[in-house]
Design a protein around this motif. Sequence first.
Motif, PDB file in Angstrom:
ATOM      1  N   THR A 161       0.863  -1.197   0.062  1.00 22.17           N
ATOM      2  CA  THR A 161       0.011   0.003  -0.151  1.00 22.17           C
ATOM      3  C   THR A 161       0.643   1.280   0.122  1.00 22.17           C
ATOM      4  O   THR A 161       0.790   2.154  -0.679  1.00 22.17           O
ATOM      5  N   PHE A 162       1.843   1.134   0.877  1.00 24.96           N
ATOM      6  CA  PHE A 162       2.901   2.424   0.819  1.00 24.96           C
ATOM      7  C   PHE A 162       3.537   2.368  -0.543  1.00 24.96           C
ATOM      8  O   PHE A 162       3.513   3.743  -0.913  1.00 24.96           O
ATOM      9  N   LEU A 163       3.830   1.414  -1.024  1.00 27.98           N
ATOM     10  CA  LEU A 163       4.597   1.617  -2.343  1.00 27.98           C
ATOM     11  C   LEU A 163       3.711   2.243  -3.401  1.00 27.98           C
ATOM     12  O   LEU A 163       4.060   2.954  -4.072  1.00 27.98           O
ATOM     13  N   ARG A 164       2.483   1.549  -3.284  1.00 19.87           N
ATOM     14  CA  ARG A 164       1.391   2.162  -4.371  1.00 19.87           C
ATOM     15  C   ARG A 164       1.160   3.526  -4.375  1.00 19.87           C
ATOM     16  O   ARG A 164       1.179   4.422  -5.072  1.00 19.87           O
ATOM     17  N   LEU A 165       1.081   4.151  -2.953  1.00 16.40           N
ATOM     18  CA  LEU A 165       0.811   5.464  -2.591  1.00 16.40           C
ATOM     19  C   LEU A 165       1.775   6.448  -3.322  1.00 16.40           C
ATOM     20  O   LEU A 165       1.773   7.356  -3.839  1.00 16.40           O
ATOM     21  N   VAL A 166       3.323   5.899  -2.968  1.00 17.84           N
ATOM     22  CA  VAL A 166       4.412   6.617  -3.625  1.00 17.84           C
ATOM     23  C   VAL A 166       4.226   6.714  -5.293  1.00 17.84           C
ATOM     24  O   VAL A 166       4.470   7.612  -5.753  1.00 17.84           O
ATOM     25  N   GLU A 167       4.028   5.186  -5.574  1.00 12.69           N
ATOM     26  CA  GLU A 167       4.230   5.495  -7.218  1.00 12.69           C
ATOM     27  C   GLU A 167       2.973   6.363  -7.849  1.00 12.69           C
ATOM     28  O   GLU A 167       3.371   6.985  -8.727  1.00 12.69           O
ATOM     29  N   MET A 168       1.900   6.245  -6.952  1.00 16.65           N
ATOM     30  CA  MET A 168       0.781   7.224  -7.510  1.00 16.65           C
ATOM     31  C   MET A 168       0.837   8.689  -7.346  1.00 16.65           C
ATOM     32  O   MET A 168      -0.032   9.554  -7.751  1.00 16.65           O
ATOM     33  N   GLY A 169       1.782   8.876  -6.422  1.00  7.23           N
ATOM     34  CA  GLY A 169       2.078  10.674  -5.997  1.00  7.23           C
ATOM     35  C   GLY A 169       0.966  10.995  -4.966  1.00  7.23           C
ATOM     36  O   GLY A 169       0.911  11.938  -4.804  1.00  7.23           O
ATOM     37  N   GLY A 170       0.313   9.850  -4.361  1.00  7.27           N
ATOM     38  CA  GLY A 170      -0.467   9.945  -3.223  1.00  7.27           C
ATOM     39  C   GLY A 170       0.092  10.652  -2.012  1.00  7.27           C
ATOM     40  O   GLY A 170      -0.809  11.226  -0.921  1.00  7.27           O
ATOM     41  N   LEU A 171       1.277  10.747  -2.002  1.00  2.97           N
ATOM     42  CA  LEU A 171       1.828  11.272  -0.649  1.00  2.97           C
ATOM     43  C   LEU A 171       2.569  12.928  -0.989  1.00  2.97           C
ATOM     44  O   LEU A 171       3.142  13.457  -0.058  1.00  2.97           O
ATOM     45  N   GLY A 172       2.308  13.477  -2.009  1.00  2.29           N
ATOM     46  CA  GLY A 172       2.704  14.556  -2.433  1.00  2.29           C
ATOM     47  C   GLY A 172       4.197  14.835  -2.678  1.00  2.29           C
ATOM     48  O   GLY A 172       4.757  15.965  -2.314  1.00  2.29           O
ATOM     49  N   LEU A 173       5.227  13.808  -2.786  1.00  5.26           N
ATOM     50  CA  LEU A 173       6.445  14.049  -2.934  1.00  5.26           C
ATOM     51  C   LEU A 173       7.024  14.466  -4.250  1.00  5.26           C
ATOM     52  O   LEU A 173       6.389  14.095  -5.121  1.00  5.26           O
ATOM     53  N   ASP A 174       7.888  15.284  -4.189  1.00  7.03           N
ATOM     54  CA  ASP A 174       8.591  15.689  -5.326  1.00  7.03           C
ATOM     55  C   ASP A 174       9.850  14.896  -5.701  1.00  7.03           C
ATOM     56  O   ASP A 174      10.524  14.596  -4.839  1.00  7.03           O
ATOM     57  N   ASN A 175      10.007  14.841  -7.203  1.00 10.51           N
ATOM     58  CA  ASN A 175      11.545  14.205  -7.511  1.00 10.51           C
ATOM     59  C   ASN A 175      11.782  12.918  -6.898  1.00 10.51           C
ATOM     60  O   ASN A 175      12.762  12.538  -6.863  1.00 10.51           O
ATOM     61  N   VAL A 176      10.702  12.014  -6.575  1.00  8.84           N
ATOM     62  CA  VAL A 176      10.986  10.774  -6.202  1.00  8.84           C
ATOM     63  C   VAL A 176      11.410   9.750  -7.650  1.00  8.84           C
ATOM     64  O   VAL A 176      11.031   9.968  -8.674  1.00  8.84           O
TER      65      VAL A 176
ATOM     66  N   PRO B  88      15.546  -1.142  10.629  1.00  8.70           N
ATOM     67  CA  PRO B  88      15.300  -1.258   9.080  1.00  8.70           C
ATOM     68  C   PRO B  88      14.218  -0.409   8.980  1.00  8.70           C
ATOM     69  O   PRO B  88      13.575  -0.153   9.749  1.00  8.70           O
ATOM     70  N   PHE B  89      14.252   0.300   7.456  1.00 10.82           N
ATOM     71  CA  PHE B  89      13.331   1.177   7.066  1.00 10.82           C
ATOM     72  C   PHE B  89      13.191   1.200   5.650  1.00 10.82           C
ATOM     73  O   PHE B  89      14.243   0.586   4.825  1.00 10.82           O
ATOM     74  N   VAL B  90      11.992   1.629   5.159  1.00 12.63           N
ATOM     75  CA  VAL B  90      11.911   1.822   3.695  1.00 12.63           C
ATOM     76  C   VAL B  90      12.221   3.054   3.349  1.00 12.63           C
ATOM     77  O   VAL B  90      11.800   4.040   4.083  1.00 12.63           O
ATOM     78  N   ALA B  91      12.848   3.375   2.500  1.00 13.79           N
ATOM     79  CA  ALA B  91      13.479   4.703   1.932  1.00 13.79           C
ATOM     80  C   ALA B  91      13.031   5.231   0.738  1.00 13.79           C
ATOM     81  O   ALA B  91      13.163   4.590  -0.456  1.00 13.79           O
ATOM     82  N   VAL B  92      12.502   6.329   0.658  1.00 13.76           N
ATOM     83  CA  VAL B  92      11.786   7.125  -0.718  1.00 13.76           C
ATOM     84  C   VAL B  92      13.054   8.205  -0.872  1.00 13.76           C
ATOM     85  O   VAL B  92      13.363   8.837  -0.377  1.00 13.76           O
ATOM     86  N   LEU B  93      13.619   7.880  -2.130  1.00 15.02           N
ATOM     87  CA  LEU B  93      14.777   8.690  -2.522  1.00 15.02           C
ATOM     88  C   LEU B  93      14.447   9.444  -3.546  1.00 15.02           C
ATOM     89  O   LEU B  93      13.688   9.232  -4.671  1.00 15.02           O
ATOM     90  N   ASP B  94      15.176  10.762  -3.854  1.00 19.48           N
ATOM     91  CA  ASP B  94      15.113  11.665  -4.829  1.00 19.48           C
ATOM     92  C   ASP B  94      16.147  11.349  -5.768  1.00 19.48           C
ATOM     93  O   ASP B  94      16.789  10.577  -6.019  1.00 19.48           O
TER      94      ASP B  94
END
Length: 82
Positions: A16-31, A45-51
């Motif tokens: 679910t988290f990855l789908r939100l990131v992929e679809m832009g649902g978290l409002g992040l730029d330059n992912v 351990p953590f999951v990192a979203v990188l620019d």
Amino acid sequence: MINDNDVIETLGELETFLRLVEMGGLGLDNVSGVALATNNANGRPFVAVLDDNQQLVLGRWVTTDVFENGKDIVRYGAKKPH
């Protein structure tokens, strides 16, 4: 930026988290990518979203089980919902 209260505890939550990131649902730029990693200070351990510069944009703690068993989900992407 990692919030200690946001812990991904299941593979379903990771998807679910990855789908939100992929679809832009978290409002992040330059992912440009997502990775599983461990904190250098404490080994947690953590999951990192990188620019585009491979800098951390957003992180979520994950359980050890998700870290060990979610590698393919992060590598190949979340399954598409039906």
